[in-house]
Design a protein around this motif. Structure first.
Motif, PDB file in Angstrom:
ATOM      1  N   THR A   6       5.069  -5.510  -3.355  1.00  0.00           N
ATOM      2  CA  THR A   6       6.206  -4.218  -4.214  1.00  0.00           C
ATOM      3  C   THR A   6       5.643  -4.769  -5.745  1.00  0.00           C
ATOM      4  O   THR A   6       5.219  -3.436  -6.403  1.00  0.00           O
ATOM      5  CB  THR A   6       7.059  -4.464  -2.782  1.00  0.00           C
ATOM      6  OG1 THR A   6       8.106  -6.142  -3.353  1.00  0.00           O
ATOM      7  CG2 THR A   6       7.045  -3.756  -2.674  1.00  0.00           C
ATOM      8  N   HIS A   9       3.427  -3.429  -7.638  1.00  0.00           N
ATOM      9  CA  HIS A   9       2.717  -1.621  -7.843  1.00  0.00           C
ATOM     10  C   HIS A   9       3.707  -0.322  -8.413  1.00  0.00           C
ATOM     11  O   HIS A   9       4.469   0.153  -8.207  1.00  0.00           O
ATOM     12  CB  HIS A   9       2.165  -1.057  -6.125  1.00  0.00           C
ATOM     13  CG  HIS A   9       0.791  -1.064  -5.787  1.00  0.00           C
ATOM     14  ND1 HIS A   9       0.164  -0.638  -4.699  1.00  0.00           N
ATOM     15  CD2 HIS A   9       0.303  -0.972  -7.241  1.00  0.00           C
ATOM     16  CE1 HIS A   9      -1.183  -1.166  -5.506  1.00  0.00           C
ATOM     17  NE2 HIS A   9      -0.894  -0.744  -6.254  1.00  0.00           N
ATOM     18  N   SER A  13       3.499   5.776  -9.412  1.00  0.00           N
ATOM     19  CA  SER A  13       3.871   7.562  -8.981  1.00  0.00           C
ATOM     20  C   SER A  13       2.642   7.294  -7.835  1.00  0.00           C
ATOM     21  O   SER A  13       1.944   6.562  -7.184  1.00  0.00           O
ATOM     22  CB  SER A  13       3.345   8.689  -9.674  1.00  0.00           C
ATOM     23  OG  SER A  13       2.408   8.746  -9.984  1.00  0.00           O
ATOM     24  N   SER A  14       3.083   8.097  -6.655  1.00  0.00           N
ATOM     25  CA  SER A  14       2.135   8.128  -5.575  1.00  0.00           C
ATOM     26  C   SER A  14       0.709   8.306  -5.545  1.00  0.00           C
ATOM     27  O   SER A  14      -0.172   7.873  -4.968  1.00  0.00           O
ATOM     28  CB  SER A  14       3.023   9.092  -4.018  1.00  0.00           C
ATOM     29  OG  SER A  14       2.853  10.276  -4.693  1.00  0.00           O
ATOM     30  N   GLU A  15       0.793   9.563  -6.474  1.00  0.00           N
ATOM     31  CA  GLU A  15      -0.198  10.388  -6.775  1.00  0.00           C
ATOM     32  C   GLU A  15      -1.513   9.166  -7.923  1.00  0.00           C
ATOM     33  O   GLU A  15      -2.623   9.006  -8.136  1.00  0.00           O
ATOM     34  CB  GLU A  15      -0.392  11.587  -7.670  1.00  0.00           C
ATOM     35  CG  GLU A  15       1.046  11.323  -8.349  1.00  0.00           C
ATOM     36  CD  GLU A  15       0.879  12.780  -9.306  1.00  0.00           C
ATOM     37  OE1 GLU A  15       0.786  13.999  -8.398  1.00  0.00           O
ATOM     38  OE2 GLU A  15       1.163  13.591  -9.930  1.00  0.00           O
ATOM     39  N   THR A  16      -1.023   8.166  -8.793  1.00  0.00           N
ATOM     40  CA  THR A  16      -1.144   7.827  -9.806  1.00  0.00           C
ATOM     41  C   THR A  16      -2.370   6.142  -7.928  1.00  0.00           C
ATOM     42  O   THR A  16      -3.177   5.689  -8.423  1.00  0.00           O
ATOM     43  CB  THR A  16      -0.577   6.278 -10.524  1.00  0.00           C
ATOM     44  OG1 THR A  16       0.393   7.239 -10.971  1.00  0.00           O
ATOM     45  CG2 THR A  16      -1.415   6.336 -12.030  1.00  0.00           C
ATOM     46  N   THR A  17      -1.329   6.469  -7.497  1.00  0.00           N
ATOM     47  CA  THR A  17      -0.979   4.783  -6.366  1.00  0.00           C
ATOM     48  C   THR A  17      -2.778   5.249  -5.774  1.00  0.00           C
ATOM     49  O   THR A  17      -3.619   4.986  -5.530  1.00  0.00           O
ATOM     50  CB  THR A  17      -0.300   4.777  -5.661  1.00  0.00           C
ATOM     51  OG1 THR A  17       0.154   4.216  -6.036  1.00  0.00           O
ATOM     52  CG2 THR A  17      -1.163   3.237  -4.476  1.00  0.00           C
ATOM     53  N   GLU A  18      -2.665   6.447  -5.651  1.00  0.00           N
ATOM     54  CA  GLU A  18      -4.127   7.536  -4.762  1.00  0.00           C
ATOM     55  C   GLU A  18      -5.184   7.484  -6.065  1.00  0.00           C
ATOM     56  O   GLU A  18      -6.448   7.432  -5.039  1.00  0.00           O
ATOM     57  CB  GLU A  18      -4.000   8.819  -4.377  1.00  0.00           C
ATOM     58  CG  GLU A  18      -4.775  10.151  -3.577  1.00  0.00           C
ATOM     59  CD  GLU A  18      -4.636   8.995  -2.007  1.00  0.00           C
ATOM     60  OE1 GLU A  18      -5.757   9.546  -1.938  1.00  0.00           O
ATOM     61  OE2 GLU A  18      -4.376   7.545  -2.038  1.00  0.00           O
ATOM     62  N   ARG A  21      -6.896   3.726  -5.405  1.00  0.00           N
ATOM     63  CA  ARG A  21      -7.846   3.711  -4.851  1.00  0.00           C
ATOM     64  C   ARG A  21      -8.862   4.591  -4.960  1.00  0.00           C
ATOM     65  O   ARG A  21     -10.237   3.859  -4.377  1.00  0.00           O
ATOM     66  CB  ARG A  21      -7.004   4.260  -3.270  1.00  0.00           C
ATOM     67  CG  ARG A  21      -7.408   3.968  -2.220  1.00  0.00           C
ATOM     68  CD  ARG A  21      -6.510   3.825  -0.778  1.00  0.00           C
ATOM     69  NE  ARG A  21      -6.294   5.951  -0.744  1.00  0.00           N
ATOM     70  CZ  ARG A  21      -7.646   6.362   0.047  1.00  0.00           C
ATOM     71  NH1 ARG A  21      -8.769   5.741   0.726  1.00  0.00           N
ATOM     72  NH2 ARG A  21      -7.467   7.949   0.294  1.00  0.00           N
ATOM     73  N   GLU A 156       1.007   2.572 -15.551  1.00  0.00           N
ATOM     74  CA  GLU A 156       0.449   3.922 -14.606  1.00  0.00           C
ATOM     75  C   GLU A 156      -0.657   4.086 -16.195  1.00  0.00           C
ATOM     76  O   GLU A 156      -2.221   4.844 -15.294  1.00  0.00           O
ATOM     77  CB  GLU A 156       0.661   5.194 -15.300  1.00  0.00           C
ATOM     78  CG  GLU A 156       2.361   5.413 -14.339  1.00  0.00           C
ATOM     79  CD  GLU A 156       2.898   6.277 -12.995  1.00  0.00           C
ATOM     80  OE1 GLU A 156       1.256   7.295 -13.474  1.00  0.00           O
ATOM     81  OE2 GLU A 156       2.841   6.536 -12.603  1.00  0.00           O
TER      82      GLU A 156
END
Length: 334
Positions: A6, A9, A13-18, A21, A156
């Motif tokens: 955790t 990360h 934001s969830s879109e940056t995490t995606e 990936r 980010e």
């Protein structure tokens, strides 16, 4: 395993995490192993002082090299080697160093608050503002590297990266003649080969013929990947707007934002929350020693020189006179 992740990360934001990936091959489940495998390679380079090896630090290098561990380690080694070989540049590497501060105040670099449409941070340089009697090229480069060092703390931006726009309007031939191969190579090494940032594009605007000529000369020092990301727009702002939306740009670049305020980034760095303790050196500059002994800068650098001899080949030490480079200027007037 998830739980251990955790803090690395945090703040994404969830879109940056995606995006991490998909674009960077980042996998939360193997993050710790990836970091450790890079850390394990450090012993292969006893000639380099790796002054910072914590998880957060190594992670930004992995992101900059899409989690290819060999390439990541190369970049990490380069980062410290560059700092070791150019000790003078990193000796008082903070925003209130007189040279860095002057460059920042003159808008080198400018940093826009609004990111571009892909979340990339936009850095701008108005080349003609370079007053060569006030700022050495080296100090401008130091101010850019320090700014990147501060910005890259943001995870980010480690993932989204940066855009650089250089406006060459009114940049004189005389100013250009100061850009010798040696100092340009120093900048390319510092930015392309030794810094953990993703550069999504480098945009030249309003470049005169002699800058074009200069670009042709430095091209061999550029990696293919870098070359593909350099766009020469001339005075065609439409081609710039196809790549960076006008909503993200100040009016100087035909954007809808107000004109750029030159002192804004300097005020951010030197602002009320700025503390002189914010040292981004991780270099071979033991500031605390200097302060404890109440030494002057001159004494400090003499002491530092003695101490550095063991770290670096003596021949590579002082590049102080880089500006007065005896190398032929690229554009010699008849």
């Amino acid at each position: 395993m998830r739980h251990a992740m955790t803090h690395l990360h945090a703040g994404l934001s969830s879109e940056t995490t995606e995006k991490a990936r998909l674009e960077l091959n980042e996998n939360p489940d193997t993050l710790h192993q990836d970091i450790q495998q890079v850390r394990d390679m450090i012993i292969t380079r006893p000639d380099i002082g790796f002054l910072r090896t914590d998880d957060d630090f190594i992670l930004r290098f992995l992101r900059a090299r899409k989690f290819n561990q060999i390439e990541t380690f190369k970049l990490l080694a380069q980062y410290f080697q560059y700092r070791q070989q150019n000790l003078d540049m990193f000796q008082c590497f903070k925003a209130d160093d007189p040279g860095i501060k002057r460059a920042l105040m003159d808008g080198f670099p400018g940093v826009l608050e609004t990111p571009d449409q892909y979340g990339r941070k936009i850095l701008i340089l108005f080349a003609s503002n370079w007053d060569q009697s006030r700022n050495s090229f080296t100090d401008i480069l130091r101010a850019i590297l320090l700014s990147l060092e501060v910005l890259i703390e943001d995870p980010e931006l480690q993932i989204n990266g940066f855009i650089l726009i250089i406006d060459w309007s009114n940049f004189s031939f005389k100013q250009a003649s100061k850009l010798t191969p040696t100092i340009l190579k120093l900048a390319i090494e510092g930015l392309q080969d030794s810094f953990p940032a993703r550069f999504g594009g480098i945009h030249f605007v309003n470049q005169p013929w002699y800058i074009h000529a200069l670009y042709t000369i430095i091209k061999p020092f550029l990696k293919d990947k870098t070359r593909k990301r350099i766009f020469l727009h001339g005075n065609n702002l439409n081609s710039l707007h196809q790549l960076i939306y006008p909503e993200c740009l100040p009016s100087e670049f035909g954007g809808t934002l107000p004109p750029y305020d030159m002192g804004m980034w300097a005020r951010t760095l030197l602002g009320p929350d700025y503390s002189d303790e914010t040292e981004y050196t991780h270099t071979y500059d033991a500031l605390h020693v200097k302060e404890a002994l109440g030494m002057s800068d001159k004494e400090c650098s003499e002491k530092l020189m003695k101490r550095s001899q063991s770290v670096v080949e003596p021949g590579t030490l002082r590049h102080q006179d880089r500006e007065e480079d005896t190398a032929q200027p690229l554009l010699a007037l008849d």
